[in-house]
Design a protein around this motif. Structure first.
Motif, mmCIF file in Angstrom:
data_model
loop_
_atom_site.group_PDB
_atom_site.id
_atom_site.type_symbol
_atom_site.label_atom_id
_atom_site.label_comp_id
_atom_site.label_asym_id
_atom_site.label_seq_id
_atom_site.Cartn_x
_atom_site.Cartn_y
_atom_site.Cartn_z
ATOM 1 N N THR A 301 -19.161 79.696 29.040
ATOM 2 C CA THR A 301 -18.477 78.588 28.357
ATOM 3 C C THR A 301 -17.073 78.403 28.910
ATOM 4 N N ILE A 302 -16.385 79.513 29.137
ATOM 5 C CA ILE A 302 -15.039 79.462 29.725
ATOM 6 C C ILE A 302 -15.098 78.852 31.117
ATOM 7 N N MET A 303 -16.115 79.214 31.879
ATOM 8 C CA MET A 303 -16.267 78.691 33.236
ATOM 9 C C MET A 303 -16.497 77.176 33.216
ATOM 10 N N ILE A 304 -17.348 76.718 32.304
ATOM 11 C CA ILE A 304 -17.626 75.282 32.191
ATOM 12 C C ILE A 304 -16.381 74.532 31.745
ATOM 13 N N CYS A 305 -15.701 75.049 30.730
ATOM 14 C CA CYS A 305 -14.484 74.388 30.228
ATOM 15 C C CYS A 305 -13.408 74.325 31.309
ATOM 16 N N GLY A 306 -13.257 75.423 32.069
ATOM 17 C CA GLY A 306 -12.278 75.437 33.153
ATOM 18 C C GLY A 306 -12.580 74.392 34.207
ATOM 19 N N THR A 307 -13.867 74.264 34.554
ATOM 20 C CA THR A 307 -14.278 73.273 35.555
ATOM 21 C C THR A 307 -13.988 71.854 35.077
ATOM 22 N N VAL A 308 -14.303 71.595 33.811
ATOM 23 C CA VAL A 308 -14.074 70.256 33.244
ATOM 24 C C VAL A 308 -12.577 69.924 33.229
ATOM 25 N N ILE A 309 -11.753 70.870 32.792
ATOM 26 C CA ILE A 309 -10.303 70.632 32.723
ATOM 27 C C ILE A 309 -9.734 70.381 34.119
ATOM 28 N N MET A 310 -10.175 71.166 35.111
ATOM 29 C CA MET A 310 -9.708 70.974 36.483
ATOM 30 C C MET A 310 -10.070 69.595 37.032
ATOM 31 N N SER A 311 -11.135 69.011 36.511
ATOM 32 C CA SER A 311 -11.629 67.732 37.036
ATOM 33 C C SER A 311 -10.992 66.516 36.372
ATOM 34 N N ILE A 312 -10.228 66.723 35.306
ATOM 35 C CA ILE A 312 -9.711 65.597 34.510
ATOM 36 C C ILE A 312 -8.916 64.581 35.333
ATOM 37 N N PRO A 313 -7.905 64.981 36.136
ATOM 38 C CA PRO A 313 -7.142 63.960 36.881
ATOM 39 C C PRO A 313 -8.011 63.149 37.836
ATOM 40 N N ALA A 314 -8.992 63.805 38.466
ATOM 41 C CA ALA A 314 -9.858 63.088 39.401
ATOM 42 C C ALA A 314 -10.795 62.138 38.668
ATOM 43 N N ILE A 315 -11.404 62.602 37.589
ATOM 44 C CA ILE A 315 -12.374 61.781 36.854
ATOM 45 C C ILE A 315 -11.702 60.568 36.214
ATOM 46 N N PHE A 316 -10.511 60.762 35.663
ATOM 47 C CA PHE A 316 -9.818 59.664 34.985
ATOM 48 C C PHE A 316 -8.946 58.844 35.931
ATOM 49 N N LYS A 317 -9.101 59.080 37.215
ATOM 50 C CA LYS A 317 -8.466 58.276 38.264
ATOM 51 C C LYS A 317 -6.949 58.143 38.062
ATOM 52 N N VAL A 318 -6.300 59.265 37.896
ATOM 53 C CA VAL A 318 -4.841 59.267 37.841
ATOM 54 C C VAL A 318 -4.313 58.695 39.153
ATOM 55 N N SER A 319 -3.286 57.898 39.074
ATOM 56 C CA SER A 319 -2.705 57.286 40.271
ATOM 57 C C SER A 319 -2.351 58.360 41.304
ATOM 58 N N ASP A 320 -2.779 58.140 42.550
ATOM 59 C CA ASP A 320 -2.500 59.106 43.613
ATOM 60 C C ASP A 320 -0.991 59.243 43.833
ATOM 61 N N ILE A 321 -0.281 58.132 43.766
ATOM 62 C CA ILE A 321 1.171 58.166 43.954
ATOM 63 C C ILE A 321 1.823 58.988 42.845
ATOM 64 N N LYS A 322 1.373 58.780 41.603
ATOM 65 C CA LYS A 322 1.933 59.514 40.472
ATOM 66 C C LYS A 322 1.610 61.007 40.606
ATOM 67 N N MET A 323 0.374 61.306 41.003
ATOM 68 C CA MET A 323 -0.044 62.705 41.143
ATOM 69 C C MET A 323 0.791 63.415 42.207
ATOM 70 N N GLN A 324 0.999 62.753 43.336
ATOM 71 C CA GLN A 324 1.777 63.376 44.412
ATOM 72 C C GLN A 324 3.242 63.533 44.031
#
Length: 360
Positions: A301-324
């Motif tokens: 469960t920890i592994m799945i939750c960690g993977t999901v949290i790590m993917s949040i900026p990519a999945i929700f399409k955070v602005s690349d300029i803002k991210m950098q």
């Protein structure tokens, strides 16, 4: 049944995992800060890192074959363990966000511009999660097979672009003073704090790490920043290289094989995906190892939750300029404070006596 690994296997793992971070994440921000003097920044940071690596070795020497969790609990108690492990977990999550975001952005920009980004992201995180779920043995063996190929491709792109390079662009030095060089050195140092992951792997070794192994590993990792950085400056010039999103991979576009073959940058995908999948899966595995060892029933469960949290900026399409901008202005600065504070705390712990009744 526990599997033990040789020092060489773990070095292969760390070179591939940390090396891709140096290529994809560090170099663009280094060039933006230090420009033409970036290679001097790397050398300056290397000297500081050598000093820091001595403290790291002394901590590893205290750990010997004991797992990090047991070692820390036995010396500083469960409450301090949870404070330190929570900070480490947060760092691993942020590092995972960065590599997933940058890898999927790279693939979408250069190689699959017409493919929906969600397909690229889900494919990447599923492969990374599956690799992490298979265990450290799978991650290590993958690295042992993939690194020689990745290294040969790196040598290939370096040799193939020699005709396009003008190393005269590496000087004059310090045209804007020492401040940019110091800022660039901070980026390199902050990006190299990842070497602390070796603390969570040493108990899996047949023999504990000696200082020579750490020194060689550190030198190779710094070399993976120095080579592409000097290449980018000598090919594109310091100004143009500083504006590039992925300067290390742009060098692939200059390669010509004969007179008819010019598009060999697809080989860069192999380099990128090999390093990124190993890095992401290792971050997920270590995250689950730190927290999951205290709650074995919830490890997956920890592994799945960690993977999901790590993917949040990519999945929700955070602005690349803002991210950098966030990475550039905050991540490397705070990663230095985190790395130094953690190193000092763990080094202090080496002087704490082992508590009675603790097991290792």
């Amino acid at each position: 049944m526990d599997v033990s690994f040789s020092r060489l296997q773990i070095i292969f793992l760390l070179i591939l995992s940390l090396g891709i971070s140096n290529h994809v994440l560090v170099i663009p921000h280094l060039l933006k800060d230090a420009g033409r003097d970036s290679w001097i920044s790397i050398l300056a940071a290397y000297l500081v890192l050598v000093g820091w690596s001595i403290l790291l070795f002394l901590i590893l020497k205290s750990l010997r074959t004991t797992s990090f969790n047991h070692w820390l609990i036995s010396r500083m108690g469960i409450y301090v363990f949870w404070i330190i492990s929570s900070a480490i977990a947060l760092y691993l999550l942020v590092a995972g966000m960065m590599i997933i975001f940058d890898t999927t952005t790279n693939v979408s920009i250069y190689f699959l511009p017409n493919t929906p980004s969600i397909i690229v992201i889900l494919s990447f995180i599923l492969i990374s999660y599956s690799t992490a779920r298979s265990g450290l043995k799978t991650i290590v063996y993958m690295s042992t097979v993939l690194l020689p190929i990745v290294w040969l491709l790196g040598i290939f792109v370096s040799i193939s672009t020699i005709g396009s390079k003008d190393y005269g662009m590496l000087h004059p030095l310090f045209t804007e003073g020492l401040k940019p060089t110091l800022r660039g050195g901070a980026v390199v140092f902050g990006g190299s704090i990842d070497l602390l992951v070796i603390l969570f792997l040493q108990h899996k070794l047949t023999k504990p790490m000696n200082y020579l192994s750490i020194f060689v590993l550190l030198t190779l990792l710094v070399g993976l920043i120095l080579g592409p950085t000097m290449g980018a400056i000598s090919v594109f010039g310091p100004s143009q290289a500083a504006y590039m999103r992925f300067p290390a991979f742009e060098q692939w576009r200059l390669i010509m094989i004969g007179t008819h073959i010019s598009h060999v940058d697809f080989l860069a995908v192999f380099q990128l995906m090999a390093g990124s999948i190993v890095r992401t899966s290792l971050l997920i595995y270590i995250l689950s190892d730190i927290i999951g060892n205290q709650f074995p029933k919830y490890r997956q469960t920890i592994m799945i939750c960690g993977t999901v949290i790590m993917s949040i900026p990519a999945i929700f399409k955070v602005s690349d300029i803002k991210m950098q901008d966030i990475i550039h202005n905050y991540f490397y600065k705070y990663s230095i404070w985190f790395g130094v504070a953690l190193t000092v705390a763990l080094f202090a712990a080496t002087y704490f006596p082992q508590r009675k009744g603790s097991t290792t």
